[in-house]
Design a protein around this motif. Structure first.
Motif, PDB file in Angstrom:
ATOM      1  N   GLU A 130      25.200  27.692  35.279  1.00 14.78           N
ATOM      2  CA  GLU A 130      26.012  26.388  34.911  1.00 14.78           C
ATOM      3  C   GLU A 130      27.520  27.298  35.850  1.00 14.78           C
ATOM      4  N   ALA A 131      27.663  29.060  35.531  1.00 14.99           N
ATOM      5  CA  ALA A 131      28.330  29.457  36.205  1.00 14.99           C
ATOM      6  C   ALA A 131      28.325  29.867  37.813  1.00 14.99           C
ATOM      7  N   VAL A 132      26.997  30.162  38.545  1.00 13.32           N
ATOM      8  CA  VAL A 132      26.291  30.258  39.445  1.00 13.32           C
ATOM      9  C   VAL A 132      26.840  28.894  40.213  1.00 13.32           C
ATOM     10  N   ALA A 133      25.860  27.448  39.851  1.00 11.55           N
ATOM     11  CA  ALA A 133      26.804  26.066  40.331  1.00 11.55           C
ATOM     12  C   ALA A 133      28.351  26.311  41.022  1.00 11.55           C
ATOM     13  N   GLN A 134      28.899  26.424  39.279  1.00  8.15           N
ATOM     14  CA  GLN A 134      30.123  26.367  39.971  1.00  8.15           C
ATOM     15  C   GLN A 134      30.815  27.532  41.838  1.00  8.15           C
ATOM     16  N   LEU A 135      30.223  28.862  40.795  1.00  2.39           N
ATOM     17  CA  LEU A 135      30.764  29.301  41.835  1.00  2.39           C
ATOM     18  C   LEU A 135      30.599  29.476  44.179  1.00  2.39           C
ATOM     19  N   SER A 136      28.996  28.736  43.368  1.00  2.00           N
ATOM     20  CA  SER A 136      27.843  28.704  45.004  1.00  2.00           C
ATOM     21  C   SER A 136      28.847  27.551  45.929  1.00  2.00           C
ATOM     22  N   ALA A 137      29.440  26.355  44.970  1.00  4.42           N
ATOM     23  CA  ALA A 137      29.644  25.277  45.253  1.00  4.42           C
ATOM     24  C   ALA A 137      30.951  24.728  45.233  1.00  4.42           C
ATOM     25  N   THR A 138      32.163  25.983  44.853  1.00  2.00           N
ATOM     26  CA  THR A 138      33.852  26.430  45.084  1.00  2.00           C
ATOM     27  C   THR A 138      34.383  26.366  46.196  1.00  2.00           C
ATOM     28  N   ARG A 139      34.967  25.766  46.666  1.00  5.53           N
ATOM     29  CA  ARG A 139      35.428  26.024  48.037  1.00  5.53           C
ATOM     30  C   ARG A 139      36.862  26.460  47.532  1.00  5.53           C
ATOM     31  N   LEU A 140      37.313  28.184  48.508  1.00  6.63           N
ATOM     32  CA  LEU A 140      38.261  29.036  47.772  1.00  6.63           C
ATOM     33  C   LEU A 140      38.799  29.225  49.116  1.00  6.63           C
ATOM     34  N   ARG A 141      40.301  29.506  49.103  1.00  3.73           N
ATOM     35  CA  ARG A 141      40.667  29.659  50.372  1.00  3.73           C
ATOM     36  C   ARG A 141      41.604  30.956  50.428  1.00  3.73           C
ATOM     37  N   VAL A 142      42.164  31.995  51.970  1.00  5.71           N
ATOM     38  CA  VAL A 142      42.204  32.452  51.765  1.00  5.71           C
ATOM     39  C   VAL A 142      43.758  33.064  51.570  1.00  5.71           C
ATOM     40  N   LEU A 143      43.596  33.517  50.157  1.00  5.38           N
ATOM     41  CA  LEU A 143      45.229  32.892  50.084  1.00  5.38           C
ATOM     42  C   LEU A 143      46.072  34.261  50.645  1.00  5.38           C
ATOM     43  N   SER A 144      45.755  35.479  50.831  1.00 12.56           N
ATOM     44  CA  SER A 144      46.453  36.849  51.487  1.00 12.56           C
ATOM     45  C   SER A 144      45.349  38.125  52.018  1.00 12.56           C
ATOM     46  N   LEU A 145      45.381  38.734  52.606  1.00 15.09           N
ATOM     47  CA  LEU A 145      44.639  39.600  52.872  1.00 15.09           C
ATOM     48  C   LEU A 145      45.335  41.209  52.241  1.00 15.09           C
ATOM     49  N   GLY A 146      44.411  41.779  51.275  1.00 17.29           N
ATOM     50  CA  GLY A 146      45.165  43.275  51.463  1.00 17.29           C
ATOM     51  C   GLY A 146      44.056  43.545  49.815  1.00 17.29           C
ATOM     52  N   PHE A 147      45.324  45.114  49.336  1.00 15.85           N
ATOM     53  CA  PHE A 147      44.172  46.557  49.357  1.00 15.85           C
ATOM     54  C   PHE A 147      43.254  46.925  49.876  1.00 15.85           C
ATOM     55  N   GLY A 148      42.194  46.056  50.426  1.00 11.81           N
ATOM     56  CA  GLY A 148      41.648  47.074  51.946  1.00 11.81           C
ATOM     57  C   GLY A 148      41.665  46.059  52.975  1.00 11.81           C
ATOM     58  N   PRO A 149      41.969  47.214  54.114  1.00 11.41           N
ATOM     59  CA  PRO A 149      41.668  46.124  55.073  1.00 11.41           C
ATOM     60  C   PRO A 149      41.043  45.336  55.367  1.00 11.41           C
ATOM     61  N   GLY A 150      41.480  43.738  56.233  1.00  7.43           N
ATOM     62  CA  GLY A 150      41.159  42.292  55.538  1.00  7.43           C
ATOM     63  C   GLY A 150      40.504  41.454  54.757  1.00  7.43           C
ATOM     64  N   GLN A 151      40.956  42.700  53.780  1.00  6.39           N
ATOM     65  CA  GLN A 151      39.939  41.962  52.725  1.00  6.39           C
ATOM     66  C   GLN A 151      40.680  40.736  51.736  1.00  6.39           C
ATOM     67  N   PRO A 152      40.272  39.739  51.766  1.00 12.12           N
ATOM     68  CA  PRO A 152      40.986  39.042  51.091  1.00 12.12           C
ATOM     69  C   PRO A 152      40.884  38.380  49.340  1.00 12.12           C
ATOM     70  N   TYR A 153      42.008  37.746  49.161  1.00 10.15           N
ATOM     71  CA  TYR A 153      41.989  37.012  47.964  1.00 10.15           C
ATOM     72  C   TYR A 153      42.425  35.975  47.958  1.00 10.15           C
ATOM     73  N   LEU A 154      40.804  35.372  46.968  1.00 11.79           N
ATOM     74  CA  LEU A 154      40.328  33.865  47.159  1.00 11.79           C
ATOM     75  C   LEU A 154      41.081  33.377  46.367  1.00 11.79           C
ATOM     76  N   GLY A 155      41.814  31.969  46.562  1.00 10.94           N
ATOM     77  CA  GLY A 155      41.918  30.736  44.817  1.00 10.94           C
ATOM     78  C   GLY A 155      42.016  28.957  45.587  1.00 10.94           C
ATOM     79  N   GLU A 156      42.062  28.721  44.422  1.00  6.93           N
ATOM     80  CA  GLU A 156      41.890  29.222  43.311  1.00  6.93           C
ATOM     81  C   GLU A 156      41.110  28.593  42.132  1.00  6.93           C
ATOM     82  N   LEU A 157      40.123  29.199  41.204  1.00  7.10           N
ATOM     83  CA  LEU A 157      39.233  28.747  40.694  1.00  7.10           C
ATOM     84  C   LEU A 157      39.201  27.676  39.514  1.00  7.10           C
ATOM     85  N   PRO A 158      38.800  26.999  38.954  1.00  3.85           N
ATOM     86  CA  PRO A 158      39.394  26.336  37.736  1.00  3.85           C
ATOM     87  C   PRO A 158      40.414  26.937  36.782  1.00  3.85           C
TER      88      PRO A 158
END
Length: 253
Positions: A130-158
């Motif tokens: 179930e976890a793989v099915a949800q993670l592979s189907a969900t579209r996540l938006r790039v909310l911000s880049l940071g911590f590492g160069p070009g590294q995206p924070y993606l959200g949001e999950l349920p």
């Protein structure tokens, strides 16, 4: 202007000085969709009409940092101009940036390539499948880049993915690691320690310093992580020319 998350530390938006070389324009004190859209749209507006003294702009989840030249920037003048710009629009209702893309990145889940998947699925109240099915189907938006160069924070999950960071630090996750915590995912740019949970592995490289555009992703892009055969992902990781990791890219309206 709609204020989505009023706080005793408000009102929002607010401008804060960071020494003599920085200003921070904040649209909230916690993440929400409207404040994130506001930060992205306001940053785009500042970039479109740069003021003297501003050297660089950088958005985070709900704020925009303005790096200033302390020799030429007049803080009082800049603050007045930014206040005027803030008053011109309802930034919390702003559309997402133009030129967005949907990027589907083949991902290997679990086993040796992502050892925290089973534990993370249990914490979310799901089976591994179930976890793989949800993670592979969900579209996540790039909310911000940071911590590492070009590294995206993606959200949001349920909400059931609102899991805390681990109490012990994972010493090493490789570049291309898909990790998650607090309803967000991160796709690591470089090998790094982390307290987030390593649930998937890709061959996608966010940071390409030899390229004219070293950051492969932009805030507003959407990412999806469809399931891929681990051997195929491992083969792409070993190929130095496969920086996109087999990603499929399409324009979004």
């Amino acid at each position: 202007m709609t204020v989505p998350n009023p706080s005793p530390s408000g009102p929002w938006p607010m401008i804060q000085r960071l020494g003599v070389s920085g200003l921070l324009v904040r649209f909230g004190d916690q993440f929400c969709e409207a404040a994130n859209r506001a930060a992205l749209a306001f940053r785009a507006a500042v970039e479109a009409a740069p003021q003297p003294g501003i050297i660089e702009t950088a958005p985070s989840l709900v704020s925009v940092f303005l790096r200033l030249d302390p020799l030429t920037a007049d803080l009082e003048v800049l603050e007045a101009e930014l206040c005027d710009l803030l008053a011109r629009a309802d930034w919390y209702a702003a559309p997402l940036p133009p030129g967005r893309r949907l990027i589907r990145i083949p991902t290997a889940y679990g086993a040796d390539m992502a050892p925290d998947l089973v534990e993370t699925a249990e914490a979310a109240g799901l089976s591994e499948a179930e976890a793989v099915a949800q993670l592979s189907a969900t579209r996540l938006r790039v909310l911000s880049l940071g911590f590492g160069p070009g590294q995206p924070y993606l959200g949001e999950l349920p909400e059931h993915w609102n899991l805390p960071r681990r109490t012990e630090l994972t010493p090493h996750v490789p570049a291309g690691a898909l990790v998650l915590a607090i309803r967000q995912c991160v796709l690591f740019s470089r090998p790094s320690p982390t307290g987030w949970r390593h649930v998937g592995q890709t061959a996608f490289l966010n940071f390409r310093p030899e390229s004219a555009e070293p950051f492969a992703l932009k805030p507003g892009d959407e990412l999806q992580f469809p399931t891929a055969d681990p051997d195929h992902v491992a083969h792409m990781i070993a190929d130095p020319d496969c920086v996109d990791g087999g990603a499929e890219i399409e324009a979004l309206p």
